[in-house]
Each structure stands twice: as C-alpha cells, then as structure tokens.
Design a protein around this motif. Structure first.
Motif, mmCIF file in Angstrom:
data_model
loop_
_atom_site.group_PDB
_atom_site.id
_atom_site.type_symbol
_atom_site.label_atom_id
_atom_site.label_comp_id
_atom_site.label_asym_id
_atom_site.label_seq_id
_atom_site.Cartn_x
_atom_site.Cartn_y
_atom_site.Cartn_z
ATOM 1 N N GLY A 320 0.761 -1.203 -0.145
ATOM 2 C CA GLY A 320 0.006 -0.005 0.005
ATOM 3 C C GLY A 320 0.823 1.507 -0.048
ATOM 4 O O GLY A 320 2.124 1.279 -0.334
ATOM 5 N N VAL A 321 0.369 2.314 0.362
ATOM 6 C CA VAL A 321 0.873 3.665 0.192
ATOM 7 C C VAL A 321 0.427 4.557 1.369
ATOM 8 O O VAL A 321 -0.646 4.024 1.956
ATOM 9 C CB VAL A 321 0.503 4.383 -1.165
ATOM 10 N N ILE A 322 1.335 5.564 1.817
ATOM 11 C CA ILE A 322 0.787 6.502 2.903
ATOM 12 C C ILE A 322 0.841 7.861 1.948
ATOM 13 O O ILE A 322 1.753 8.408 1.411
ATOM 14 C CB ILE A 322 1.828 6.475 3.838
ATOM 15 N N LYS A 323 -0.657 8.244 1.926
ATOM 16 C CA LYS A 323 -0.679 9.450 1.132
ATOM 17 C C LYS A 323 -1.424 10.770 2.009
ATOM 18 O O LYS A 323 -1.929 10.226 3.150
ATOM 19 C CB LYS A 323 -1.511 9.611 0.025
ATOM 20 N N PHE A 324 -1.209 12.032 1.927
ATOM 21 C CA PHE A 324 -1.723 12.922 2.836
ATOM 22 C C PHE A 324 -2.150 14.298 1.928
ATOM 23 O O PHE A 324 -1.537 14.326 0.771
ATOM 24 C CB PHE A 324 -0.910 13.099 3.745
ATOM 25 N N ILE A 325 -3.134 15.031 2.739
ATOM 26 C CA ILE A 325 -3.014 16.383 2.242
ATOM 27 C C ILE A 325 -3.118 17.275 3.250
ATOM 28 O O ILE A 325 -3.100 16.867 4.517
ATOM 29 C CB ILE A 325 -4.679 16.577 1.655
#
Ligand code: ASP
Length: 593
Positions: A320-325
C-alpha cells in the motif's frame, strides 16, 4: 398580432405613442383607487396604470396574478421620484385606455414573481408555470445561446449536422437500454440509443468527415446522482484526425463560447492543462479533478520507509501507500471534528485517518507520537505544509488512499470555500486505461466504450495483462465535473473483434449486435475520432444551478417520472395486445415517486 410592442422594449423614446401590449399580470397593487400592474411577457416588464372612473377599470381591478391581459394605452414619463432604475422600462409607464382580459388564471400553486423555496415535486407538476419564472426563463435562454453558438461555430468549420435514428439497436455506453417493442415484428424490440456512437462512426465510413448533432441520449441507469433518463449531448466526430486535432477543435469552441454566452465566468486561458489519468488520480484523487484550487495529494511512502508507526509499516509491507493532504488553517480542529472526518474517510472505504496538526505550540494529532521531527520536516518539504495546517493521512491501497483523500479534498473545498465560483477551470484528462475489471461479473468492461482505440503499442498486452492497456480516450473536465468524453476509434475490423471478444462477447452475440459495424469497417473505413460534451451539465455550470433538472425544460424527477404528465403510465390492453406484450407481476399500485 395581439401586441404592437413587447413589454420589455418601451423606453423614454416611446413617450407619447399609443401602444398595445399583451402579457401576464406579474404584480398588482392599488393606491387610492389607482391600479398599478406590472405586465410581463417574455421580453420584460412594464408598469401600466389605470385611473378610477374609466370604463376599462373594472376588468383591470379584477385582474389577479398571472391573468392574461391585452392593454392599449399611451406611453408617458413616470412622475418624478417614481422611476425604477432596476427596470429597463423604469422611466416610463402606460396610461391605460383599454383593457381586455384574454384569460384569467386560477390561484397559483406557487408564486411566479418571487424566487421562493417551493417543493420540487410541485414545481415539476406545474412545470409550465415554473418555466414562467425568471430563473428558468434565463436558463432556457442560456441553453438556446449555447446550442446556437455550437451550431454556428461548427458550421463555419465545415461540420454538418446529421440526424440519426432514435429507433435503433443497442449502442452500449455502460447503461441499460430503453427498449421499444415492435408491433409489426412480434417479439422484436428497437433500442433507443445510449448515444449515437455507432451511427456517427458509420457516418465517417459514409464519408461525412465532419459531423455533429445536438443529440438526445437514453440511458436506463440506477437512480443515483444527478442523472436523467434522457439527456442531450453535442455529439461530434471527425475523420483523419489524431487525438489533439479533436481536443484543439473543442478547446477552440469552448474558449470562444464561454465569454459569448456567460461573460460573468472567467475561463482558464488556453492551452488547457493536459493530465494523464494517473496524474489526475494521484494528484487530485479523481479523474475529474476540480482545478480551481490546490490542496493536492502527496505520497509520503518514501518518508515513512523506516517508520516506527505499525499502521504505516504494515501498509507499506502489503504494497500500500501513505498519502496525505495538508488542510490550511485547520490545525486547531477539535477531537469531535477529527472524529467526524475519520467517519467520513471510512465511508469512502479507508480503514481510518491519521492526523498531524501543525499548531503554534508544536505538532499534535493522532499520529504525533509515531512521527519523528525529521519526518515532519520531510512532509513540510514535499507539500509546503506550514503552521496552522492539519495533515490528514490515509494509509491504504493506492486506490483507496486516492479516493478517500480526493473526497476529503472536495469536502474542504466546500467547507473552506477554496474554489472561486466564477472560474471555469477546464482541463483534459488523457490516456485512460482501456478496461476495468468488473468484480461482480468477473469480467473486463470497457472503461469508455468498446469502440475506443487501444494504444497500438499496448496491443501485445491483450494476451498478457489487459489491465495495463491504455486507450486513446480523453475527457474534458471542469470544476470537478466530466463535461465530455471521447476517443480515437477503432476503424479496423480485427482490432474491434478482439475487443468484443476480450469483453466476453460470444461470436454469435457479436454478429447479432455489431455485425453491421464490423462489416462496415471492411469497406475502407477512415481513421476517425470524436467527443460528446454534455449540454445539460455545461448549462448547469454556466447558470450556477445545483442540478441539471434546472436547465432542462421538462425533466423527470429523481425516480425517473414525469410528474406533470404522469409518465410512465400503463398501456391499454388493446395496445399491449398489438405489441404482443403481456405484463406479468403487475404491482397492485405503481409507486408514484
Ligand atoms: N459516445 C460517447 C459518450 O456518449 C462520446 C464519444 O466517445 O464521442 O460518452
């Protein structure tokens, strides 16, 4: 004619003239026996004045809202101080000499002269009254201007408008067909076109080269979102073109049209941004991004490669990935506000939401104790996040992270007013995947439609990995809406056949449904491509309306019913018999809404 002038055209220059007008009573009031009426027709409103004691006065005094009057009188200047600068006819009034009631009106179900909040079902039942109101009159006019501009623009560029049949055969665009039973061919059905897709391609085989049509499309879709069973597209097709020829033609049309039909809108200048499908979903969490504001998605998977946070570690381990805003100015959100965001994220499919608040007193939030100062600096570095921002992380599969953060991005757009309503931020999204995996039916579906040309260099992947095949499809997007879809088409029989087979169609079925177009491709079909902007949605955006029903003269409600005419409705036994149809399981009472 019942009138010498329209209600909207009279000015000071007409003072002294005797005129005859006809229209509706928009507003009526009495001042010490003198009757004032605002008389309205489609072109405007003018004040008419009747003095007591004159022969016509009785009929005028009786007149109520929406009665139809014919009035003859003399144009005169309004008394000092009585001018109405908000009305184009506000300098003058009509001194009535004669008045005739052409038709009275029952008391109205809602006011025509005010934009009051009326239940939509009532508005739809009395659509002919609803349409008299200024707001919808303006919408009809806007729509007319849009369509006229399109026709003129394309005509000047060598396109011709060709009508294609409504009674045809299945033309799949991902919905169910509306079927029309044939009386003369028992047991056979026409399908109403989901779009003129095949027909416009056949027009290219027929040598039309540049075709367009203001086309009605019929799609029997599940009742969700802002959809109509029938809607209108500017359907367009061109021969001997590459992708950018079609895009340039459309960009030119829209860039010229918007200032002409909606001068209050600001258009992002040409050339429009071109994003690949993957750039769009990775950066904005959507394949129809709203580009009026930033709040981009960032990938922090690298930053957390050696994270001590179990949730992050496990996500990365499982691919998976770790994404953010980084949401501006929300660092002081309360526990409750953060919990609500988490609930929202879960509704989008995410397992949860981790937060980091960059407050004046330091870093806070649910992820704070697992994130090192170096990691915080790295996050700031890649995103430009600063004090006062609230960082929202989703650690999940790429799809879920993009979808969830994309939805949060739009939530904050509305909550923080990030998007300028007067801006139309057009862009192109290109290079879509050719196929989508349909988990329910365990088969591949066409992401656009089955007539779209795959990228030729991806053809070998047919045998190995269809998921990786990209297509020559493109979308025109604006402010978070998909305004048009199109593609370069397949014009070779062998490729078209391969696509149908990959979509799981059996040879018999292919022949039955699409034999005609496969055959046509064997008679010198030229390379071609096209697009179809949705006119309802475009008008909705230009008119700042909340849904497409407001820009359609006679829309269905959200249960696909016409409330005015009460359609669909039952057929007589005689009709059914003629159509060779027997209705089984007829519900005792059909639900009305
Ligand atoms: N037929 C397509 C649609 O209705 C548009 C196109 O590919 O031109 O979306």
């Amino acid at each position: 004619m019942y009138k010498t002038h329209t209600c909207g055209e009279l000015r000071a220059a007409h003072i002294g003239q005797t005129v005859t007008l006809a229209g509706w009573v928009h507003r009526q009031r009495d001042h010490g026996g003198v009757t004032f009426i605002d008389l309205r027709d489609r072109f405007g409103i003018v004040q008419i004045v009747a003095n007591p004691g004159e022969s016509h006065v009785n009929s005028i005094q009786d007149a109520r809202a929406e009665w139809v009057l014919q009035v003859t009188g003399v144009v005169r200047r309004r008394p000092d101080g009585a001018e109405n600068p908000n009305l184009p006819t506000g300098e003058i009034e009509i001194d009535v000499k004669n008045c005739e009631v052409l038709n009275p009106s029952k008391p109205l179900p809602f006011m025509i002269n005010k934009d009051e909040d009326t239940d939509e079902n009532v508005r739809l039942k009395y659509r002919y009254l609803d349409l008299r109101r200024e707001r919808l009159q303006n919408n009809l006019m806007l729509r007319h201007k849009v369509v006229k501009f399109m026709r003129d623009y394309l005509d000047e560029r060598g396109f011709i408008e060709v009508e294609t049949p409504m009674l045809f055969k299945t033309t799949p665009e991902g919905a169910r067909d509306y079927l029309v039973p044939s009386r003369v061919h028992a047991g056979s059905f026409y399908a109403l076109p989901q779009s003129p897709q095949q027909l416009k391609q056949l027009l290219m085989v027929a040598g039309v080269e540049r075709y367009f049509q203001i086309a009605r499309c019929f799609r029997d879709e599940d009742l969700r979102g802002d959809r109509q069973p029938e809607f209108t597209q500017l359907d367009l097709e061109m021969s001997y073109v590459h992708r950018d020829d079609v895009l340039d033609m459309m960009e030119g049309l829209f860039t010229a049209m918007i200032p002409a039909v909606a001068p209050q809108k600001r258009l992002i200048s040409s050339p429009w941004l071109k994003l690949t499908y993957f750039e769009a979903v990775d950066t904005y969490g959507s394949d129809k991004p709203d580009l009026r504001f930033g709040l981009k998605l960032y990938d922090a998977s690298q930053v957390f490669a050696n994270s001590s946070f179990m949730v992050f570690q496990n996500t990365l381990k499982s691919g998976g990935v770790i994404k953010f805003i980084a949401v501006p100015g929300c660092a002081e959100y309360t526990r409750k506000e953060v919990d609500d965001l988490t609930t929202f994220a879960k509704e989008q499919g995410a397992k949860g939401l981790a937060t980091l608040a960059l407050t004046a007193e330091g870093v806070k939030g649910t992820a704070q104790k697992f994130i090192s100062p170096e990691e915080v600096s790295a996050l700031k570095e890649i995103s430009g996040a600063k004090e006062g921002d609230l960082i929202l992380f989703v650690a999940d599969s790429k799809n879920v992270a993009n979808k969830t953060l994309g939805a949060l991005r739009l939530l904050f757009r509305d909550r923080l007013n990030l998007a300028d309503k007067s801006v139309m931020a057009f862009a192109w999204v290109v290079d879509f995947p050719m196929f989508e995996w349909n988990e329910e039916d365990k088969k591949w579906d066409a992401a656009h439609h089955p007539f779209t040309m795959p990228k030729l260099e991806d053809l070998p992947k047919f045998e190995t990995n269809p998921a990786e095949i990209l297509s020559d499809a493109y979308d025109m997007v604006c402010n978070g809406y998909e305004l048009a879809s199109g593609s370069i088409r397949i014009h070779r029989r062998d490729i078209q056949l391969k696509i149908f087979q990959l979509l799981g169609l059996k040879d018999d079925d292919i022949q039955l449904k699409f034999g005609h177009i496969l055959e046509a491709f064997e008679y010198g079909a030229p390379p071609h491509g096209g697009i179809a902007p949705g006119i309802d949605r475009l008008c909705m955006l230009l008119a700042d309306e909340p849904n497409i029903r407001e820009v359609i003269a006679f829309p269905k409600n959200q249960a696909a019913r016409d409330l005015m005419a009460d359609a669909p409705s039952s057929a007589t036994d005689k009709q059914l018999k003629e159509l060779h149809i027997r209705v089984v399981d007829k519900p005792a009472e059909t639900p009305k809404a």
